[in-house]
Design a protein around this motif. Structure first.
Motif, PDB file in Angstrom:
ATOM      1  N   MET A  77       0.915  -1.328  -0.062  1.00 33.69           N
ATOM      2  CA  MET A  77      -0.002   0.166   0.143  1.00 33.69           C
ATOM      3  C   MET A  77       0.963   1.313  -0.004  1.00 33.69           C
ATOM      4  O   MET A  77       0.726   2.205  -0.674  1.00 33.69           O
ATOM      5  N   LEU A  78       2.089   1.212   0.949  1.00 28.77           N
ATOM      6  CA  LEU A  78       2.770   2.410   1.017  1.00 28.77           C
ATOM      7  C   LEU A  78       3.652   2.279  -0.293  1.00 28.77           C
ATOM      8  O   LEU A  78       4.696   3.136   0.083  1.00 28.77           O
ATOM      9  N   ARG A  79       4.096   1.631  -1.147  1.00 26.86           N
ATOM     10  CA  ARG A  79       4.996   1.575  -2.333  1.00 26.86           C
ATOM     11  C   ARG A  79       6.289   1.310  -1.670  1.00 26.86           C
ATOM     12  O   ARG A  79       7.178   2.063  -1.921  1.00 26.86           O
ATOM     13  N   LYS A  80       6.341   0.127  -1.009  1.00 30.92           N
ATOM     14  CA  LYS A  80       7.550  -0.154  -0.206  1.00 30.92           C
ATOM     15  C   LYS A  80       8.109   0.599   0.956  1.00 30.92           C
ATOM     16  O   LYS A  80       9.274   0.851   1.291  1.00 30.92           O
ATOM     17  N   ASN A  81       7.277   1.842   1.097  1.00 28.02           N
ATOM     18  CA  ASN A  81       7.977   2.961   2.108  1.00 28.02           C
ATOM     19  C   ASN A  81       7.306   2.713   3.393  1.00 28.02           C
ATOM     20  O   ASN A  81       6.395   3.474   3.778  1.00 28.02           O
ATOM     21  N   VAL A  82       7.427   1.704   4.054  1.00 28.43           N
ATOM     22  CA  VAL A  82       6.870   1.374   5.490  1.00 28.43           C
ATOM     23  C   VAL A  82       7.708   2.183   6.567  1.00 28.43           C
ATOM     24  O   VAL A  82       8.774   1.637   7.077  1.00 28.43           O
ATOM     25  N   GLU A  83       7.383   3.531   6.788  1.00 27.95           N
ATOM     26  CA  GLU A  83       7.799   4.364   7.421  1.00 27.95           C
ATOM     27  C   GLU A  83       6.969   5.320   7.949  1.00 27.95           C
ATOM     28  O   GLU A  83       5.592   5.601   7.290  1.00 27.95           O
ATOM     29  N   LYS A  84       7.213   6.068   9.057  1.00 28.22           N
ATOM     30  CA  LYS A  84       6.346   6.892   9.684  1.00 28.22           C
ATOM     31  C   LYS A  84       5.473   7.775   9.024  1.00 28.22           C
ATOM     32  O   LYS A  84       4.144   7.869   9.017  1.00 28.22           O
ATOM     33  N   ARG A  85       6.093   8.583   7.883  1.00 30.18           N
ATOM     34  CA  ARG A  85       5.635   9.967   7.407  1.00 30.18           C
ATOM     35  C   ARG A  85       4.351   8.921   6.540  1.00 30.18           C
ATOM     36  O   ARG A  85       3.421   9.714   6.359  1.00 30.18           O
ATOM     37  N   TRP A  86       4.758   8.093   5.585  1.00 34.47           N
ATOM     38  CA  TRP A  86       3.741   7.603   4.798  1.00 34.47           C
ATOM     39  C   TRP A  86       2.929   6.735   5.345  1.00 34.47           C
ATOM     40  O   TRP A  86       1.693   6.875   4.709  1.00 34.47           O
ATOM     41  N   LEU A  87       3.228   6.279   6.283  1.00 36.18           N
ATOM     42  CA  LEU A  87       1.925   5.625   7.381  1.00 36.18           C
ATOM     43  C   LEU A  87       0.988   6.837   7.904  1.00 36.18           C
ATOM     44  O   LEU A  87      -0.451   6.687   7.664  1.00 36.18           O
ATOM     45  N   LEU A  88       1.392   7.871   8.105  1.00 41.66           N
ATOM     46  CA  LEU A  88       0.577   8.912   8.792  1.00 41.66           C
ATOM     47  C   LEU A  88      -0.305   9.680   7.568  1.00 41.66           C
ATOM     48  O   LEU A  88      -1.447   9.772   7.820  1.00 41.66           O
ATOM     49  N   GLU A  89       0.297   9.600   6.243  1.00 41.39           N
ATOM     50  CA  GLU A  89      -0.300  10.104   5.215  1.00 41.39           C
ATOM     51  C   GLU A  89      -1.492   9.034   4.694  1.00 41.39           C
ATOM     52  O   GLU A  89      -2.317   9.500   3.964  1.00 41.39           O
ATOM     53  N   ASN A  90      -1.356   7.881   5.035  1.00 40.75           N
ATOM     54  CA  ASN A  90      -2.330   6.723   4.520  1.00 40.75           C
ATOM     55  C   ASN A  90      -2.962   6.008   5.768  1.00 40.75           C
ATOM     56  O   ASN A  90      -3.056   4.908   5.619  1.00 40.75           O
ATOM     57  N   MET A  91      -3.391   6.549   7.027  1.00 40.03           N
ATOM     58  CA  MET A  91      -3.502   5.979   7.722  1.00 40.03           C
ATOM     59  C   MET A  91      -5.020   5.303   7.568  1.00 40.03           C
ATOM     60  O   MET A  91      -5.325   4.203   8.094  1.00 40.03           O
ATOM     61  N   ASP A  92      -6.126   6.116   6.770  1.00 39.33           N
ATOM     62  CA  ASP A  92      -7.089   5.540   6.309  1.00 39.33           C
ATOM     63  C   ASP A  92      -7.144   4.019   5.951  1.00 39.33           C
ATOM     64  O   ASP A  92      -7.660   2.744   6.286  1.00 39.33           O
ATOM     65  N   GLY A  93      -6.088   3.825   5.063  1.00 39.78           N
ATOM     66  CA  GLY A  93      -5.693   2.568   4.509  1.00 39.78           C
ATOM     67  C   GLY A  93      -5.014   1.790   5.364  1.00 39.78           C
ATOM     68  O   GLY A  93      -5.276   0.278   5.245  1.00 39.78           O
ATOM     69  N   ALA A  94      -4.263   2.158   6.296  1.00 33.99           N
ATOM     70  CA  ALA A  94      -3.866   1.336   7.077  1.00 33.99           C
ATOM     71  C   ALA A  94      -4.735   0.751   8.128  1.00 33.99           C
ATOM     72  O   ALA A  94      -4.731  -0.540   8.330  1.00 33.99           O
ATOM     73  N   PHE A  95      -5.857   1.295   8.443  1.00 35.89           N
ATOM     74  CA  PHE A  95      -6.854   0.814   9.271  1.00 35.89           C
ATOM     75  C   PHE A  95      -7.739  -0.084   8.347  1.00 35.89           C
ATOM     76  O   PHE A  95      -7.965  -1.219   8.835  1.00 35.89           O
ATOM     77  N   LEU A  96      -7.724   0.093   7.445  1.00 37.38           N
ATOM     78  CA  LEU A  96      -8.582  -1.124   6.444  1.00 37.38           C
ATOM     79  C   LEU A  96      -7.747  -2.258   6.189  1.00 37.38           C
ATOM     80  O   LEU A  96      -8.533  -3.169   6.255  1.00 37.38           O
ATOM     81  N   VAL A  97      -6.495  -2.074   6.088  1.00 34.59           N
ATOM     82  CA  VAL A  97      -5.574  -3.328   6.065  1.00 34.59           C
ATOM     83  C   VAL A  97      -5.688  -4.262   7.152  1.00 34.59           C
ATOM     84  O   VAL A  97      -6.068  -5.379   7.030  1.00 34.59           O
ATOM     85  N   LEU A  98      -5.732  -3.353   8.324  1.00 31.89           N
ATOM     86  CA  LEU A  98      -5.754  -4.076   9.560  1.00 31.89           C
ATOM     87  C   LEU A  98      -7.141  -4.755   9.881  1.00 31.89           C
ATOM     88  O   LEU A  98      -7.272  -5.943  10.150  1.00 31.89           O
ATOM     89  N   ASP A  99      -8.078  -4.154   9.369  1.00 35.43           N
ATOM     90  CA  ASP A  99      -9.584  -4.655   9.603  1.00 35.43           C
ATOM     91  C   ASP A  99      -9.753  -5.823   8.565  1.00 35.43           C
ATOM     92  O   ASP A  99     -10.741  -6.820   8.811  1.00 35.43           O
ATOM     93  N   GLU A 100      -9.109  -6.078   7.685  1.00 37.95           N
ATOM     94  CA  GLU A 100      -9.243  -7.125   6.545  1.00 37.95           C
ATOM     95  C   GLU A 100      -8.554  -8.291   7.092  1.00 37.95           C
ATOM     96  O   GLU A 100      -8.855  -9.379   6.960  1.00 37.95           O
ATOM     97  N   ILE A 101      -7.376  -8.044   7.914  1.00 37.89           N
ATOM     98  CA  ILE A 101      -6.868  -9.260   8.526  1.00 37.89           C
ATOM     99  C   ILE A 101      -7.134  -9.487   9.942  1.00 37.89           C
ATOM    100  O   ILE A 101      -7.346 -11.003   9.972  1.00 37.89           O
ATOM    101  N   VAL A 102      -7.558  -8.868  10.816  1.00 41.98           N
ATOM    102  CA  VAL A 102      -7.982  -9.309  12.128  1.00 41.98           C
ATOM    103  C   VAL A 102      -9.467  -8.555  12.118  1.00 41.98           C
ATOM    104  O   VAL A 102      -9.719  -7.325  12.044  1.00 41.98           O
TER     105      VAL A 102
END
Length: 184
Positions: free
Chosen positions: A111-136
């Protein structure tokens, strides 16, 4: 009833689908960026933050991938300036917890185009929660294949972030699944 009695005598817990107690991501200073708790082991925000701080202090300077802390099993991974954690009970299978952690990391990486770091995560937090919700979901592992997670949330390799259209598609898909489950 007999199984519960036998489990008490032998000291073993009955198998449960509820294997995940928590998933959280901290920055390199140990501050919470994303967290989901699935049971009442840590009922208040204060207890959750204290647990996260203690886990971070124990794990941030080690090279291992697993820790036992406060009656829990914690698997973790670091990436640039992030620490990803998956927490289960002390009797939980570490390989199952690790499969959730690996799926989370690889899905976020895609999702973060191989940039698993704080800045990119914060900019894509909605997507990160969707990812987590699909896993657990509610402590139950739904998916451990990152390709399936990515496909479910409709990320394309050429998209840099979650688009309004893909959010609408995810919501529509969820509505349809609920509708069909109610009609059964």
């Amino acid at each position: 009833m007999a199984a519960a009695w036998a489990a008490r005598i032998t000291g073993l817990q009955e198998p449960s689908l509820y294997t995940i107690k928590a998933v959280f991501i901290l920055d390199h200073d140990g501050h919470r960026l994303l967290a989901k708790y699935y049971d009442d082991t840590f009922p208040s925000i204060k207890e959750q933050m204290n647990f996260e701080k203690n886990v971070f202090n124990k794990t941030s300077r080690t090279e291992s991938e697993i820790a036992f802390f406060g009656g829990t099993t914690v698997v973790y991974k670091s990436s640039i300036d992030l620490f990803l954690y998956v927490v289960g009970s002390s009797q939980e299978n570490e390989l199952m917890l690790m499969s959730v952690l690996t799926c989370l990391f690889e899905s976020l990486s895609h999702m973060l185009r191989k940039n698993v770091e704080k800045r990119w995560l914060l900019e894509n937090m909605d997507g990160a929660f969707l990812v987590l919700d699909e896993i657990v979901d509610g402590g139950v592992i739904l998916e451990s294949d990152p390709q399936q997670v990515i496909q479910k949330i409709n990320f394309r390799a050429d998209d840099s972030s979650l688009t309004e259209q893909s959010v609408a598609q995810v919501l529509q898909s969820a509505k349809e699944q609920i509708k069909w489950s109610l009609l059964k």
